[in-house]
Motif scaffolding. Structure first.
Motif, PDB file in Angstrom:
ATOM      1  N   GLU A   1      -3.401  11.240  -8.924  1.00 16.01           N
ATOM      2  CA  GLU A   1      -4.197  10.237  -8.219  1.00 16.01           C
ATOM      3  C   GLU A   1      -3.374   9.672  -7.074  1.00 16.01           C
ATOM      4  O   GLU A   1      -2.145   9.623  -7.139  1.00 16.01           O
ATOM      5  N   ASP A   2      -4.062   9.283  -6.028  1.00 19.16           N
ATOM      6  CA  ASP A   2      -3.407   8.721  -4.851  1.00 19.16           C
ATOM      7  C   ASP A   2      -3.094   7.252  -5.128  1.00 19.16           C
ATOM      8  O   ASP A   2      -3.997   6.439  -5.309  1.00 19.16           O
ATOM      9  N   LYS A   3      -1.812   6.908  -5.172  1.00 22.21           N
ATOM     10  CA  LYS A   3      -1.414   5.537  -5.488  1.00 22.21           C
ATOM     11  C   LYS A   3      -1.125   4.699  -4.247  1.00 22.21           C
ATOM     12  O   LYS A   3      -0.741   3.534  -4.359  1.00 22.21           O
ATOM     13  N   SER A   4      -1.298   5.297  -3.071  1.00 21.29           N
ATOM     14  CA  SER A   4      -1.051   4.540  -1.846  1.00 21.29           C
ATOM     15  C   SER A   4      -2.138   3.490  -1.649  1.00 21.29           C
ATOM     16  O   SER A   4      -3.248   3.609  -2.177  1.00 21.29           O
ATOM     17  N   TRP A   5      -1.815   2.465  -0.883  1.00 13.37           N
ATOM     18  CA  TRP A   5      -2.804   1.421  -0.598  1.00 13.37           C
ATOM     19  C   TRP A   5      -3.941   1.999   0.237  1.00 13.37           C
ATOM     20  O   TRP A   5      -5.104   1.698   0.006  1.00 13.37           O
ATOM     21  N   GLU A   6      -3.594   2.843   1.180  1.00 13.84           N
ATOM     22  CA  GLU A   6      -4.610   3.471   2.022  1.00 13.84           C
ATOM     23  C   GLU A   6      -5.572   4.300   1.177  1.00 13.84           C
ATOM     24  O   GLU A   6      -6.788   4.251   1.362  1.00 13.84           O
ATOM     25  N   GLY A   7      -5.006   5.057   0.229  1.00 10.42           N
ATOM     26  CA  GLY A   7      -5.833   5.912  -0.611  1.00 10.42           C
ATOM     27  C   GLY A   7      -6.755   5.144  -1.530  1.00 10.42           C
ATOM     28  O   GLY A   7      -7.718   5.703  -2.065  1.00 10.42           O
ATOM     29  N   ASN A   8      -6.468   3.867  -1.732  1.00 12.17           N
ATOM     30  CA  ASN A   8      -7.319   3.025  -2.575  1.00 12.17           C
ATOM     31  C   ASN A   8      -8.122   2.012  -1.758  1.00 12.17           C
ATOM     32  O   ASN A   8      -8.623   1.024  -2.298  1.00 12.17           O
ATOM     33  N   GLN A   9      -8.213   2.287  -0.450  1.00 13.49           N
ATOM     34  CA  GLN A   9      -9.001   1.459   0.471  1.00 13.49           C
ATOM     35  C   GLN A   9      -8.602  -0.021   0.436  1.00 13.49           C
ATOM     36  O   GLN A   9      -9.445  -0.924   0.500  1.00 13.49           O
ATOM     37  N   VAL A  10      -7.299  -0.261   0.311  1.00 14.24           N
ATOM     38  CA  VAL A  10      -6.792  -1.632   0.349  1.00 14.24           C
ATOM     39  C   VAL A  10      -6.262  -1.910   1.749  1.00 14.24           C
ATOM     40  O   VAL A  10      -5.441  -1.148   2.273  1.00 14.24           O
ATOM     41  N   ASP A  11      -6.732  -2.981   2.356  1.00 15.03           N
ATOM     42  CA  ASP A  11      -6.300  -3.361   3.698  1.00 15.03           C
ATOM     43  C   ASP A  11      -4.933  -4.033   3.594  1.00 15.03           C
ATOM     44  O   ASP A  11      -4.830  -5.233   3.320  1.00 15.03           O
ATOM     45  N   ALA A  12      -3.881  -3.257   3.799  1.00 13.46           N
ATOM     46  CA  ALA A  12      -2.518  -3.760   3.617  1.00 13.46           C
ATOM     47  C   ALA A  12      -2.211  -4.915   4.562  1.00 13.46           C
ATOM     48  O   ALA A  12      -1.586  -5.909   4.166  1.00 13.46           O
ATOM     49  N   ILE A  13      -2.637  -4.804   5.801  1.00 11.74           N
ATOM     50  CA  ILE A  13      -2.343  -5.853   6.784  1.00 11.74           C
ATOM     51  C   ILE A  13      -2.957  -7.179   6.355  1.00 11.74           C
ATOM     52  O   ILE A  13      -2.306  -8.232   6.392  1.00 11.74           O
ATOM     53  N   ALA A  14      -4.204  -7.131   5.900  1.00 13.43           N
ATOM     54  CA  ALA A  14      -4.886  -8.358   5.476  1.00 13.43           C
ATOM     55  C   ALA A  14      -4.206  -8.974   4.257  1.00 13.43           C
ATOM     56  O   ALA A  14      -4.008 -10.197   4.189  1.00 13.43           O
ATOM     57  N   VAL A  15      -3.831  -8.132   3.295  1.00 12.25           N
ATOM     58  CA  VAL A  15      -3.188  -8.639   2.078  1.00 12.25           C
ATOM     59  C   VAL A  15      -1.825  -9.241   2.401  1.00 12.25           C
ATOM     60  O   VAL A  15      -1.476 -10.330   1.923  1.00 12.25           O
ATOM     61  N   LEU A  16      -1.044  -8.554   3.232  1.00 13.39           N
ATOM     62  CA  LEU A  16       0.286  -9.057   3.580  1.00 13.39           C
ATOM     63  C   LEU A  16       0.194 -10.354   4.378  1.00 13.39           C
ATOM     64  O   LEU A  16       1.013 -11.262   4.189  1.00 13.39           O
TER      65      LEU A  16
END
Length: 380
Positions: free
Chosen positions: A142-157
């Motif tokens: 499974e893809d464990k990257s934030w991108e692969g899970n449709q998580v907006d990294a910039i917004a979260v950070l």
């Protein structure tokens, strides 16, 4: 001054005969900080945390033997039958393959301490791996990257930075340089930039494997990190915190903002996955296998990229890259396993009987399609 484990205090927590404990104490004191790993490069002793964890698992295992009728009078009396019993006991308790293999590794080290280097085998020497669901995959499924899970990294950070800019900065370093969590804590930004434009990672590394990683266009991340350096150590752990205290604080913050598998579906380690996946794509021109696009890099580019990814990740074996990128075979097997016989037959009909075209419609290889179609023959 070197910190040492309080062996006597640790042993006091376990229900073992006094003489047995005394012999264990001698063995533990003489050997506990010895390195067993064949891939570890550091000459440093094992950390107290690692020492304690290893001894706890060994002591608990000796308790399990006594609870099940094995009246071992001395740890030197450990035999193959005891290891075999323990492995079967752990399998019966539905412990994972990784957990069981770790315990076997601890006993393999222990066997060396008591001069029985060939005493402990592999999991497969004691039980049927496949039958008991103990086949370990060293390739990501499974893809464990934030991108692969449709998580907006910039917004979260950005959200985390409003209340805890140091945690946000450490996450950025993990994303920018593929650092492990502890590496991002212990990195000394003002000392780690080399004259050749590479970043030197030497603290908190796994197995003492120092490495350098390209900085590329991420200098701004380091400049931000320099603003938060500890005034005494130069690391990114803020003044007034021990490493343990900061680690607890760090994970409390992540939990508060949902950066967990149960929350957003990702962990901070996913930043490292994303970094290595992006590196592979830059080097080969195609997405990493775990992305499931169906595109394949040519074999030469793929192999060279895997070597560079492993080096950037700080691992010693090329196959370790598969834990982040997956392998084409693993992705193909996973995809074909999800396709039913009916779907395969429908694709063949849609393709006018052309197997190659049908396989392309399904996004699998022609060989995989034949294997699925063979299910019908096996069922007859």
């Amino acid at each position: 001054m070197e910190v040492t484990l309080n062996v006597k205090a640790l042993l006091s927590d376990y229900r073992l005969p006094a003489d047995f404990k005394r012999e264990l104490e001698v063995l533990f004191r003489e050997n506990v900080n010895r390195v067993h790993s064949r891939t570890r490069l550091s000459s440093k002793s094992l950390s107290v945390k690692t020492q304690g964890y290893r001894l706890q698992k060994l002591c608990r295992s000796f308790e399990e033997l006594r609870e099940n009728g094995f009246a071992l009078q001395s740890p030197w009396s450990l035999k193959e039958k005891h290891i075999r019993f323990l492995v079967n006991l752990w399998v019966g308790k539905k412990q994972s393959g990784g957990t069981i293999e770790n315990k076997i590794t601890y006993f393999r080290a222990f066997a060396n301490w008591i001069d029985k280097p060939n005493l402990v085998g592999t999991v497969g020497d004691y039980v049927d791996r496949k039958e008991n669901g103990l086949i370990r995959s060293y390739s990501a499924l499974e893809d464990k990257s934030w991108e692969g899970n449709q998580v907006d990294a910039i917004a979260v950070l950005d959200e985390i930075a409003r209340t805890d800019p140091v945690v946000a900065m450490q996450l950025k370093m993990q994303a920018a340089f593929g650092l492990r969590v502890e590496e991002s804590f212990l990195l000394r930004p003002k000392e780690s930039v080399r004259h050749d434009g590479l970043l030197s990672v030497t603290r908190g590394t796994k197995g003492g494997r120092d490495r350098v990683v390209p900085m590329e266009l991420q200098i701004s991340v380091l400049e931000e990190a320099m603003q938060y350096c500890n005034t005494l150590t130069g690391s990114t752990i803020p003044d007034g915190y021990t490493k343990t205290q900061w680690r607890n604080h760090y994970y409390d913050v992540l939990k508060r903002y949902g950066v967990t598998k149960a929350g957003l579906g990702v962990t901070s380690h996913g930043m490292r996955h994303g970094y290595l996946q992006q590196m592979y794509e830059r080097l080969t021109g195609v997405a990493a296998p775990i992305k499931g696009t169906g595109e394949k890099a040519d074999i030469k580019s793929h192999r060279e990229a895997m070597i560079q990814v492993v080096a950037a990740a700080g691992h010693s074996r090329r196959r370790k890259a598969n834990a982040y990128l997956a392998s084409y075979n693993a992705v193909a097997q996973q995809k074909s396993a999800a396709i039913s016989l009916e779907q395969a037959q429908a694709a063949v009909v849609s393709a006018g009987g052309e197997k190659k075209a049908a396989a392309k419609l399904l996004g699998i290889s022609r060989q995989s399609l034949y294997r699925i179609l063979d299910r019908e023959k096996c069922a007859e």
